[in-house]
Design a protein around this motif. Structure first.
Motif, PDB file in Angstrom:
ATOM      1  N   THR A 106     106.789  78.051  -6.377  1.00 32.72           N
ATOM      2  CA  THR A 106     105.403  78.517  -6.425  1.00 32.72           C
ATOM      3  C   THR A 106     104.641  77.715  -7.478  1.00 32.72           C
ATOM      4  OG1 THR A 106     105.827  80.213  -8.113  1.00 32.72           O
ATOM      5  CG2 THR A 106     106.091  80.880  -5.804  1.00 32.72           C
ATOM      6  N   GLY A 139     106.325  78.807  -1.523  1.00 38.18           N
ATOM      7  CA  GLY A 139     105.517  79.980  -1.815  1.00 38.18           C
ATOM      8  C   GLY A 139     104.101  79.668  -2.247  1.00 38.18           C
ATOM      9  N   SER A 140     103.456  80.664  -2.816  1.00 28.00           N
ATOM     10  CA  SER A 140     102.044  80.597  -3.178  1.00 28.00           C
ATOM     11  C   SER A 140     101.719  79.371  -4.029  1.00 28.00           C
ATOM     12  CB  SER A 140     101.663  81.867  -3.944  1.00 28.00           C
ATOM     13  OG  SER A 140     100.330  81.810  -4.392  1.00 28.00           O
ATOM     14  N   SER A 141     100.742  78.610  -3.571  1.00 29.91           N
ATOM     15  CA  SER A 141     100.212  77.436  -4.288  1.00 29.91           C
ATOM     16  C   SER A 141     101.251  76.340  -4.527  1.00 29.91           C
ATOM     17  CB  SER A 141      99.588  77.852  -5.627  1.00 29.91           C
ATOM     18  OG  SER A 141      98.501  78.726  -5.424  1.00 29.91           O
ATOM     19  N   ASP A 168     105.410  80.466   2.893  1.00 33.88           N
ATOM     20  CA  ASP A 168     104.793  81.750   2.566  1.00 33.88           C
ATOM     21  C   ASP A 168     103.733  81.540   1.496  1.00 33.88           C
ATOM     22  OD1 ASP A 168     104.195  84.432   2.313  1.00 33.88           O
ATOM     23  OD2 ASP A 168     106.014  84.934   1.189  1.00 33.88           O
ATOM     24  N   GLY A 169     102.606  80.976   1.925  1.00 34.71           N
ATOM     25  CA  GLY A 169     101.499  80.754   1.000  1.00 34.71           C
ATOM     26  C   GLY A 169     101.387  79.345   0.481  1.00 34.71           C
ATOM     27  N   SER A 194     102.583  82.596   6.092  1.00 28.35           N
ATOM     28  CA  SER A 194     101.227  82.216   5.679  1.00 28.35           C
ATOM     29  C   SER A 194     101.299  80.835   5.052  1.00 28.35           C
ATOM     30  CB  SER A 194     100.641  83.222   4.679  1.00 28.35           C
ATOM     31  OG  SER A 194     101.396  83.234   3.479  1.00 28.35           O
ATOM     32  N   GLY A 195     100.153  80.195   4.929  1.00 28.06           N
ATOM     33  CA  GLY A 195     100.119  78.842   4.386  1.00 28.06           C
ATOM     34  C   GLY A 195      99.689  77.845   5.443  1.00 28.06           C
TER      35      GLY A 195
END
Length: 208
Positions: A106, A139-141, A168-169, A194-195
């Protein structure tokens, strides 16, 4: 050594205080859950962090060889507002990361350097190594980007050799390969919750 002038009657003398300057500190990690945070090189953090722990990358890391991740862990930037990058400055570089455990990334950038004219012979990240399986969550970012694989080896961004990939993001973008510009699957699976996978290209098929 700290010295005090002789005219200072109350405190004159000297004292030696040992300390260590860590010049190659790239990441922070804990060797036990709840333990003190330690600093060291990125490779040292990967090998020394406890199973299931977190590696916090403090500055951009330039790899000269593939880093193998064989423990379950999370890799993130120490400052989420200023994500650090993992990259190579050497043309025709191979994989930057081998994922042979359960790894979540992340707030980190894995960059192949194509915007600076750097080429590659492999994808940026390999999930599994053919013998050991791996699980990677982008993951996120987390950004996996800018890799130009100029060989016929599959994968520009991520190559799933043996295992699973979850987006996932995160984002996989601006990668190029002969097969599978964004993601190449040899043996395994990809799940996207997501992403984005965008602006990747391939000579044959699987641009993304």
């Amino acid at each position: 050594t700290i010295a005090v002038p002789e005219e200072n009657e109350a405190y004159r003398g000297s004292a030696t205080i040992p300390f260590q300057i860590i010049s190659d500190a790239e990441a922070m990690y804990q060797t036990a859950e709840g333990g003190d945070w330690q600093s060291g090189s990125f490779s040292q953090a990967l090998s020394s962090v406890y199973e299931g722990g977190t590696v916090r990358v403090m500055k951009d890391v330039v790899l000269t060889d593939t880093a193998t991740i064989a423990k379950n862990m999370t890799i993130t930037s120490n400052d989420p507002a200023q994500p650090a990058s993992i990259t190579s400055s050497t043309s025709d570089h191979g994989y930057l990361l081998y994922i042979c455990a359960d790894v979540t990334m992340t707030n980190i950038i894995v960059d192949g350097g194509s915007e600076k004219g750097v080429t590659a012979s492999r994808a940026l990240i390999a999930v599994g190594d053919g013998t050991r399986s791996g699980t990677l969550t982008v993951g996120s970012s987390c950004k996996v980007r800018s890799n130009n694989n100029v060989t016929e080896n599959g994968g520009g961004g991520v190559c799933v050799i043996l295992g699973s990939l979850t987006i996932d993001g995160g984002a996989i973008s601006h990668n190029h390969a002969y097969y599978g510009g964004g993601v190449y699957i040899s043996a395994g699976s990809v799940t996207m919750t997501s992403g984005t996978i965008e602006n990747n290209s391939a000579e044959k098929y699987g641009g993304g």
